[in-house]
Design a protein around this motif. Sequence first.
Motif, PDB file in Angstrom:
ATOM      1  N   UNK A   1       0.833  -1.196   0.000  1.00  0.00           N
ATOM      2  CA  UNK A   1       0.000   0.000   0.000  1.00  0.00           C
ATOM      3  C   UNK A   1       0.869   1.248   0.000  1.00  0.00           C
ATOM      4  N   UNK A   2       1.906   1.235   0.854  1.00  0.00           N
ATOM      5  CA  UNK A   2       2.803   2.375   0.913  1.00  0.00           C
ATOM      6  C   UNK A   2       3.555   2.540  -0.389  1.00  0.00           C
TER       7      UNK A   2
ATOM      8  N   UNK B   1      -4.111  12.167 -17.404  1.00  0.00           N
ATOM      9  CA  UNK B   1      -4.444  11.989 -18.813  1.00  0.00           C
ATOM     10  C   UNK B   1      -5.549  10.969 -19.078  1.00  0.00           C
ATOM     11  N   UNK B   2      -5.661   9.901 -18.193  1.00  0.00           N
ATOM     12  CA  UNK B   2      -6.527   8.787 -18.571  1.00  0.00           C
ATOM     13  C   UNK B   2      -7.642   8.536 -17.563  1.00  0.00           C
ATOM     14  N   UNK B   3      -8.864   8.572 -18.081  1.00  0.00           N
ATOM     15  CA  UNK B   3     -10.041   8.294 -17.248  1.00  0.00           C
ATOM     16  C   UNK B   3      -9.990   6.855 -16.743  1.00  0.00           C
ATOM     17  N   UNK B   4      -9.505   5.930 -17.560  1.00  0.00           N
ATOM     18  CA  UNK B   4      -9.408   4.516 -17.180  1.00  0.00           C
ATOM     19  C   UNK B   4      -8.601   4.355 -15.890  1.00  0.00           C
ATOM     20  N   UNK B   5      -7.463   5.064 -15.816  1.00  0.00           N
ATOM     21  CA  UNK B   5      -6.606   4.967 -14.627  1.00  0.00           C
ATOM     22  C   UNK B   5      -7.322   5.522 -13.415  1.00  0.00           C
ATOM     23  N   UNK B   6      -8.053   6.649 -13.610  1.00  0.00           N
ATOM     24  CA  UNK B   6      -8.775   7.252 -12.475  1.00  0.00           C
ATOM     25  C   UNK B   6      -9.887   6.322 -11.994  1.00  0.00           C
ATOM     26  N   UNK B   7     -10.569   5.642 -12.933  1.00  0.00           N
ATOM     27  CA  UNK B   7     -11.650   4.716 -12.558  1.00  0.00           C
ATOM     28  C   UNK B   7     -11.108   3.521 -11.780  1.00  0.00           C
ATOM     29  N   UNK B   8      -9.968   2.990 -12.241  1.00  0.00           N
ATOM     30  CA  UNK B   8      -9.368   1.838 -11.565  1.00  0.00           C
ATOM     31  C   UNK B   8      -8.937   2.186 -10.139  1.00  0.00           C
ATOM     32  N   UNK B   9      -8.406   3.387  -9.963  1.00  0.00           N
ATOM     33  CA  UNK B   9      -7.966   3.832  -8.634  1.00  0.00           C
ATOM     34  C   UNK B   9      -9.160   4.008  -7.712  1.00  0.00           C
ATOM     35  N   UNK B  10     -10.264   4.546  -8.249  1.00  0.00           N
ATOM     36  CA  UNK B  10     -11.471   4.733  -7.431  1.00  0.00           C
ATOM     37  C   UNK B  10     -12.053   3.391  -6.994  1.00  0.00           C
ATOM     38  N   UNK B  11     -12.051   2.396  -7.928  1.00  0.00           N
ATOM     39  CA  UNK B  11     -12.567   1.068  -7.593  1.00  0.00           C
ATOM     40  C   UNK B  11     -11.704   0.402  -6.515  1.00  0.00           C
ATOM     41  N   UNK B  12     -10.411   0.608  -6.623  1.00  0.00           N
ATOM     42  CA  UNK B  12      -9.494   0.024  -5.644  1.00  0.00           C
ATOM     43  C   UNK B  12      -9.757   0.589  -4.252  1.00  0.00           C
ATOM     44  N   UNK B  13      -9.970   1.893  -4.183  1.00  0.00           N
ATOM     45  CA  UNK B  13     -10.229   2.534  -2.894  1.00  0.00           C
ATOM     46  C   UNK B  13     -11.561   2.084  -2.317  1.00  0.00           C
ATOM     47  N   UNK B  14     -12.573   1.901  -3.192  1.00  0.00           N
ATOM     48  CA  UNK B  14     -13.909   1.477  -2.735  1.00  0.00           C
ATOM     49  C   UNK B  14     -13.845   0.064  -2.148  1.00  0.00           C
TER      50      UNK B  14
ATOM     51  N   UNK C   1     -13.697  -3.662   2.476  1.00  0.00           N
ATOM     52  CA  UNK C   1     -13.061  -4.779   3.182  1.00  0.00           C
ATOM     53  C   UNK C   1     -12.811  -4.440   4.648  1.00  0.00           C
ATOM     54  N   UNK C   2     -12.633  -3.162   4.931  1.00  0.00           N
ATOM     55  CA  UNK C   2     -12.358  -2.751   6.304  1.00  0.00           C
ATOM     56  C   UNK C   2     -13.596  -2.772   7.175  1.00  0.00           C
ATOM     57  N   UNK C   3     -14.787  -2.808   6.551  1.00  0.00           N
ATOM     58  CA  UNK C   3     -16.020  -2.879   7.360  1.00  0.00           C
ATOM     59  C   UNK C   3     -16.193  -4.252   7.984  1.00  0.00           C
ATOM     60  N   UNK C   4     -15.567  -5.264   7.369  1.00  0.00           N
ATOM     61  CA  UNK C   4     -15.597  -6.623   7.933  1.00  0.00           C
ATOM     62  C   UNK C   4     -14.244  -6.910   8.564  1.00  0.00           C
ATOM     63  N   UNK C   5     -14.211  -6.931   9.874  1.00  0.00           N
ATOM     64  CA  UNK C   5     -12.939  -7.094  10.583  1.00  0.00           C
ATOM     65  C   UNK C   5     -12.476  -8.547  10.594  1.00  0.00           C
ATOM     66  N   UNK C   6     -11.189  -8.741  10.364  1.00  0.00           N
ATOM     67  CA  UNK C   6     -10.585 -10.071  10.462  1.00  0.00           C
ATOM     68  C   UNK C   6      -9.803 -10.146  11.761  1.00  0.00           C
ATOM     69  N   UNK C   7      -9.763 -11.333  12.374  1.00  0.00           N
ATOM     70  CA  UNK C   7      -8.969 -11.480  13.589  1.00  0.00           C
ATOM     71  C   UNK C   7      -7.542 -11.940  13.275  1.00  0.00           C
ATOM     72  N   UNK C   8      -7.214 -12.005  11.976  1.00  0.00           N
ATOM     73  CA  UNK C   8      -5.843 -12.333  11.607  1.00  0.00           C
ATOM     74  C   UNK C   8      -4.965 -11.108  11.854  1.00  0.00           C
ATOM     75  N   UNK C   9      -3.791 -11.278  12.470  1.00  0.00           N
ATOM     76  CA  UNK C   9      -2.966 -10.112  12.817  1.00  0.00           C
ATOM     77  C   UNK C   9      -2.583  -9.291  11.591  1.00  0.00           C
ATOM     78  N   UNK C  10      -2.659  -7.975  11.756  1.00  0.00           N
ATOM     79  CA  UNK C  10      -2.257  -7.069  10.684  1.00  0.00           C
ATOM     80  C   UNK C  10      -0.765  -7.238  10.412  1.00  0.00           C
ATOM     81  N   UNK C  11      -0.333  -7.020   9.183  1.00  0.00           N
ATOM     82  CA  UNK C  11       1.103  -7.122   8.902  1.00  0.00           C
ATOM     83  C   UNK C  11       1.868  -5.956   9.523  1.00  0.00           C
ATOM     84  N   UNK C  12       3.030  -6.265  10.076  1.00  0.00           N
ATOM     85  CA  UNK C  12       3.929  -5.214  10.558  1.00  0.00           C
ATOM     86  C   UNK C  12       5.205  -5.299   9.728  1.00  0.00           C
TER      87      UNK C  12
END
Length: 782
Positions: free
Chosen positions: A169-170, A185-198, A203-214
Amino acid sequence: MNKKLLLVICILFSIAMQSQTLKLEEIMKGNAFIGAQPENERWSLDGQKIYFDWNPNNELGTSTYFWKNGLSKPELVSPTEASFSKIDFKKTTNPDLYYYIDKGRLFSYSLKSKTSKKLYQQSSPIANLQMGAVPGILYFRQNENLFQFNTIEGSIIQITNFRKGKSDEKASNKESFLKSQQEELFQFVRDQEALKKWNLAKSKTTKSDFPKPYYYGKNTFGSLKVDPKGNFATFRLIEDSERKSEKMELFITADGYNQIEDTKEKVSVDNLLNTKFGIYNIAKDSVYFVNFSSLSHIQDVPKYFETYEKSKTAEKKNKLIVVQEPIYNENGSYAISEIRSQDNKDRWIVSLNLENGTFQELDHQHDEAWIGGPGIPSNSYGRGTLGFLGDNETVYFQSEETGYSHLYSYNLKSKKKTQLTKGNWEVRNVTLAKDKKSFYLTTTTTHPGNRNFYKLEVTNPVLQPILTKDGAHEVSLSPDESTLLVRYSYKNKPWELYVASNKKNANLNQITSSQTGSFKGYSWRESEVITFKAQDGTPVNARLYKPESANANKAAILFVHGAGYLQNAHNYWSTYHREYMFHNMLVDLGYTVLDIDYRGSDGYGRDFRTGIYRFMGGKDLTDQIDGKKYLVENYGIDASKVGIYGGSYGGFITLMGMLTTPKEFASGAALRSVTDWAHYNHGYTGNILNFPETDPDAYKKSSPIYFANNLEGELLMLHGMVDDNVEYKDIVRLSQRFIELGKKKWSLSSFPVEAHGFKETYSWVDEYSRILNLFNDTLLEK
């Protein structure tokens, strides 16, 4: 046979034994000539067998043997049983049940049925098995993470999620011109980024009990350990650093092509690295670090700084430290840890609050030279004697607070510190008894050169003698503590195994016999351990080998042991066994030999240990000169007929003797010797001389290469060309100095296949024949 005839035969046999001529070709075989002594001795889990590694038939290597009551002599075990005997079994509350790791796999073991059951196996091996406070719960490490294994339910849960590098992510969020340009320049790239964020937000609304990566970046990650309750995991991070290693060339190789190997890092202040002690809270799935800046004396400046002008303007700052893995009591209610400053002048013992990430200081030890001594490693990354007594609230540890390493306790509730042993002697080894209310101690109570064995009760700390005769006792207790397995040796008697009852002044019953007929065919001298006064009044111990008056040639040879911090003037079999035999040969030739435990040697307390601080080649060399004076005054030695030799540190002292006191020694042989301490390794040298960047004067006055112009006597230098400890380059640099200075009374013998410790008999023979020729040519009248 009448008594007179028997007496004559005994006398003739004794004379024959003593008159046997020692040969270098034989004694330089080492253990092949002496007989390989048993080692790595241990008990079986049930206490019915004793296992050890041995080579009584002079094979290419050792094999595992066993002995038990009823056997007339030890017997060879199968390879499977040999491997099983070396396993580190973990006890449980069930006396029949043990767990262990073998070849990266987890097993259980039943003592009654003597059967193993494989519980866990994967292509990635596991390690560091820990028993949890709750019965049936185990913890182990796999791929740099911790797992909990519930043996009752059969479940395996990963409880940490540490990862090297940076998160994806970083990495993806990193801005760049091209990334910004693509989005612009590209609407396609902006759409893909928006879908990724959504998708990410959903996914964060459903919490997992698996430890987060450090993610720990490029840092070195290690010392991962879980507490017995399974609530916290602790770890260490060491900052990423590019450090330069010494290079060594190998000349004799299988394919005929030279090879280059990395060996070690040279001593430097640049090797002091930032470390962080981290805690992972398993329930909260969070990581935090402990701030140790409130440790007492953490900003103290070493006194040697005062000798340099630049130190007056130096900014005060916290010392860099290393925090060791915590030690827990049985139920996990307390965690303690040892902390060392990286300049190794300070040592703290603290109690940790893992929940809050805080600590409480229990004990602080400071040494203007360096921290060390028995039970207190001189390595800032090492851990000494530290543990809990049976009450789960009292800690025990060793300290040189009085000038000698002794045993202490500290109660975490009452905050009371108690010294359990006292005297001008050292506690060498500590074993907590099964009842956790008493100790078994190896000490130097009767003599610095002995290793005696005692029991000590915490509530009545009076030493109860068990094995106290002269020599060394290395003791392993049977599982029920009723019987002692003892590895014992004396001055002229190599190590053998014995068994004894665990009682006062126990008798030893021998179970191995390792000496060869050739070795037993010579009457080895029981060298006397003498004491003389050094010029500053300090008593110094030494082994004295002296010839019969009729055979004495008035010449003497001083042997200087290696390592610096090592003891050789003791009452047991020496690790320098070839030198011991060589000294017997020299005495047969009429020489007197003195083997001195000079300043810096092990076994004599803190002040003796640190007597070489900031000046190697100071008191350690004057002790040699005072030893020579003792021989001249007491044994009729001609002061002009004295030679000196030794290897490693002994080679260094030989060089310092020949180059800084050139009138004292007619000749010297320096084996695998350090010639310039700025080129030696970090941990060892930094303790004694500080660092070249901060204490250059200490390095200059301690390094033989600066005194090459003073050579007068005959100097023989011998060095292995693939020495990865003291590089061959050391002796090459000094040789170049001699050449440039026009010095002629020196020679260099090189050994192409030998490292720091020689292995090949032909190399030993060649080396010591040259040393013997040197002394015969320079110390004896023609």
